[in-house]
Motif scaffolding. Structure first.
Motif, PDB file in Angstrom:
ATOM      1  N   ALA A   1       0.820  -1.211   0.000  1.00  0.00           N
ATOM      2  CA  ALA A   1       0.000   0.000   0.000  1.00  0.00           C
ATOM      3  C   ALA A   1       0.856   1.263   0.000  1.00  0.00           C
ATOM      4  CB  ALA A   1      -0.930  -0.004   1.209  1.00  0.00           C
ATOM      5  N   LEU A   2       2.143   1.133   0.338  1.00  0.00           N
ATOM      6  CA  LEU A   2       3.009   2.315   0.387  1.00  0.00           C
ATOM      7  C   LEU A   2       3.679   2.585  -0.951  1.00  0.00           C
ATOM      8  CD1 LEU A   2       4.740   1.734   3.831  1.00  0.00           C
ATOM      9  CD2 LEU A   2       2.823   3.217   3.288  1.00  0.00           C
ATOM     10  N   LEU A   3       3.615   1.614  -1.869  1.00  0.00           N
ATOM     11  CA  LEU A   3       4.404   1.710  -3.100  1.00  0.00           C
ATOM     12  C   LEU A   3       4.144   2.991  -3.877  1.00  0.00           C
ATOM     13  CD1 LEU A   3       4.139  -1.945  -4.426  1.00  0.00           C
ATOM     14  CD2 LEU A   3       6.219  -0.770  -3.706  1.00  0.00           C
ATOM     15  N   ASN A   4       2.884   3.399  -3.972  1.00  0.00           N
ATOM     16  CA  ASN A   4       2.563   4.534  -4.828  1.00  0.00           C
ATOM     17  C   ASN A   4       2.569   5.859  -4.069  1.00  0.00           C
ATOM     18  OD1 ASN A   4       0.236   3.894  -3.393  1.00  0.00           O
ATOM     19  ND2 ASN A   4      -1.109   4.740  -4.936  1.00  0.00           N
ATOM     20  N   ASP A   5       3.128   5.846  -2.854  1.00  0.00           N
ATOM     21  CA  ASP A   5       3.195   7.071  -2.073  1.00  0.00           C
ATOM     22  C   ASP A   5       1.821   7.735  -2.018  1.00  0.00           C
ATOM     23  OD1 ASP A   5       4.674   8.660  -0.502  1.00  0.00           O
ATOM     24  OD2 ASP A   5       6.179   9.101  -2.039  1.00  0.00           O
ATOM     25  N   PRO A   6       0.824   7.059  -1.436  1.00  0.00           N
ATOM     26  CA  PRO A   6      -0.559   7.517  -1.572  1.00  0.00           C
ATOM     27  C   PRO A   6      -0.828   8.824  -0.836  1.00  0.00           C
ATOM     28  CG  PRO A   6      -0.416   5.767   0.049  1.00  0.00           C
ATOM     29  CD  PRO A   6       0.940   5.875  -0.579  1.00  0.00           C
ATOM     30  N   GLU A   7      -1.755   9.599  -1.378  1.00  0.00           N
ATOM     31  CA  GLU A   7      -2.198  10.802  -0.665  1.00  0.00           C
ATOM     32  C   GLU A   7      -3.137  10.406   0.459  1.00  0.00           C
ATOM     33  OE1 GLU A   7      -3.715  13.818  -3.296  1.00  0.00           O
ATOM     34  OE2 GLU A   7      -2.161  13.323  -4.760  1.00  0.00           O
TER      35      GLU A   7
END
Ligand SMILES: Nc1ncnc2c1ncn2[C@@H]1O[C@H](COP(=O)(O)OP(=O)(O)O)[C@@H](O)[C@H]1O
Ligand SMILES: [Mg+2]
Lengths: 241, 307
Positions: free
Chosen positions: B144-150
């Motif tokens: 869940a952290l891979l895409n650097d979520p907002e």
């Protein structure tokens, strides 16, 4: 339609191929079907004496083996959506930006490539056996240029249609086994036509080939759209309608 | 992120109804409710997996509409209730696939950083099927952290974990919070909400209450001062009645008194002065605290009574 991302299609493709390779029930199924479809013709051809080879004139032994590309991909493609759903991996995939068509295309290709590879491989093996071990005049009676061409052309076409039909079933099914069985049933019409042609009930003419190819091309063209239309995110996630 | 009168029905069955809230940037927002309250369904609706039946919402600044699905999913990530890993694939293979689906530049680098963030670098090449539940949960968090979520949705991130594994996940979430990631966290565990969240919404199909854990307590319960003196007061009513900030009192064992107060800052010094004036020996005076659990149980109770 917005452009599909090749990268995402490739990601799904790679991941599914890996999954198929490591899934025992799938690899076993992919092994058994080709054996079933090649052993019987192989025995028939290899036990035939030279003098009996004229009996083959009205049969197209090679075409039997088109049953492989009709059935093998169905097994894999039927697994591809309901299988993910059952193991709970579909939801995380659907939370990524992947588009429906990217997902379906990646999955279809992942079913197509190994199936076509297996079909060609078994076919090559069959030809080699006939050349090496069959009685002298049998090989030329079995191996005929039009049949070879038909084999090459129809393998991917048949596999393609089987895949779309199986994925259609896979998006609606709730159980892997049921989906696979239904997909096998859905491939039976193709197999029936193949057998009828091989036995010369339907004449294996250029016209037959052209009609069959046109029909399969059309089915393959609408396949993605058909599966895409039945692919209901919400139902796949929550398991209800 | 915000939701405005958001509802979801499955046929005749209401999963959640009339949910309205706002989450600010960098906030850790807790969605607290018992099983079947509609938490997972809310996460799925906000995560564009299922369409709400009515109402509207904004996720990562984008209107929650079917045509914005891809754009929203690019900016958020969801850690679902069950990790949903490919068990026949290694940890790295799982993460690489998702890095590609997010079209991340330099995916290998990001995968490595995500693994480091959840302290899993040494298990990178193990098949996920061989990992414990806690480790799988950490892989799902890394994913869940891979895409650097907002906005990061965490659906019951510690359910089914043993206390040690749960604590590790808590620490990871704390780390994310310090880095300013907006987090939407669902849980049925009160101490988790209390420990991790800036604000908490209590959900049981409809929203019962939203606020900081402290405020929720204040709003539901009258504050009380607990007073203990060595010898029972002769005339407690005369001592406590009419004190500023004190609304009432009751006996709490010999020499113990509970004062209902509207303002502790006013009531506590006044009570001490009054007690001293009557010559009582004050042993202790303290504000009685309610845990969030009390708030929660009171809300759920009220509901049971209302049914
Ligand atoms: N697909 C569905 N069909 C019908 N009802 C559903 C479906 N999914 C969830 N529900 C119902 O919606 C309610 C909320 O479920 P859920 O969001 O999973 O709760 P929680 O995550 O808070 O435990 C439950 O009563 C559940 O039975
Ligand atoms: Mg849930």
């Amino acid at each position: 339609m917005t452009r599909l991302s090749r990268r995402r299609v490739r990601a799904i493709f790679t991941k599914d191929l890996r999954e198929f390779r490591r899934n025992r029930s799938l690899t076993v199924g992919m092994g058994i079907i080709p054996i079933l479809f090649s052993i019987q013709p192989l025995i028939t051809v290899l036990t035939l004496s030279s003098s009996a080879s004229s009996a083959l004139r009205h049969e197209h032994v090679l075409l039997y083996m088109l049953g492989i590309p009709a059935l093998v991909p169905a097994l894999v493609a039927a697994y591809s959506i309901v299988g993910e759903r059952q193991q709970g991996t579909l939801e995380p995939v659907l939370t990524t930006p992947v588009r429906r068509d990217e997902l379906l295309l990646g999955k279809a290709l992942a079913a197509l490539v190994p199936s076509v590879a297996v079909a060609y491989l078994v076919f090559g093996f069959f030809l080699a056996c006939v050349e090496l071990f069959a009685a002298p005049s049998v090989a030329p009676a079995v191996i005929r240029v039009p049949d070879l061409l038909a084999q090459l052309v129809f393998t991917p076409l048949l596999a393609g249609w089987s895949i779309w039909a199986a994925m259609l079933i896979s998006t609606r099914a709730n159980d892997v086994r049921v989906a696979q069985q239904l997909a096998m049933v859905a491939s039976l019409p193709s197999v029936a036509v193949i057998v009828l042609v091989a036995l010369n009930f339907i004449p294996a003419s250029l016209v037959t080939a052209a009609v069959a190819a046109a029909a399969l091309l059309l089915l393959n063209r609408i396949g993605l759209r058909l599966v895409s239309a039945t692919f209901d995110r919400e139902r796949l996630i929550t398991g209800s309608k | 992120m915000s939701a405005d009168h958001l509802s979801k029905r499955f046929g005749g069955r209401i999963a959640f109804d009339d949910v309205t809230f706002e989450v600010g940037r960098g906030e850790v927002f807790g969605f607290l409710g018992p099983n079947g309250a509609g938490k997972t369904t809310t996460v799925r609706a906000l995560g564009t997996l299922i369409a709400p039946s009515s109402g509207s919402a904004t996720v990562a600044g984008i209107a929650l509409e079917p045509e914005n699905g891809v754009e929203i999913r690019r900016r958020i990530s969801v850690m679902p209730e069950s990790p949903g890993l490919y068990l026949r694939h290694s940890v790295v293979e799982n993460l690489e696939c998702f890095a590609e689906l997010y079209e991340i530049s330099e995916p290998a680098d990001r995968v490595e950083r995500a693994l480091a963030a959840v302290n899993l670098a040494d298990r990178a090449h193990d098949a996920c099927g061989t990992l414990s539940k806690g480790l799988r949960q950490r892989v799902a968090l890394a994913r869940a952290l891979l895409n650097d979520p907002e906005v990061l949705f965490l659906d019951e991130p510690t359910s089914g974990l043993d206390p040690v594994a749960a604590r590790e996940v808590h620490e990871l979430i704390d780390g994310l919070r310090r880095r300013g990631v907006t987090i939407f966290l669902t849980t049925h565990r009160l101490e988790e909400a209390e420990r991790l969240c800036d604000r908490v919404a209590i959900l049981n199909t409809t929203l019962r209450m939203i606020g900081r854990p402290d405020d929720l307590r204040d709003r539901l319960f009258t504050k009380t001062l607990s007073v203990k003196v060595r010898d029972p007061l002769a005339e407690p009513d005369r001592v406590f009645a009419g004190l500023p900030g004190v609304d009432g009192w009751r006996q709490d064992g010999p020499g113990g008194y509970l004062l209902g107060v509207s303002d502790t800052n006013l009531a506590a010094p006044a009570a001490v002065r009054a007690l001293v004036a009557t010559g009582a020996d004050v042993l202790s005076i303290s504000e009685a605290r309610h845990s969030l659990e009390d708030v929660y149980l009171k809300l759920i109770d009220d509901e049971a009574v209302g049914r």
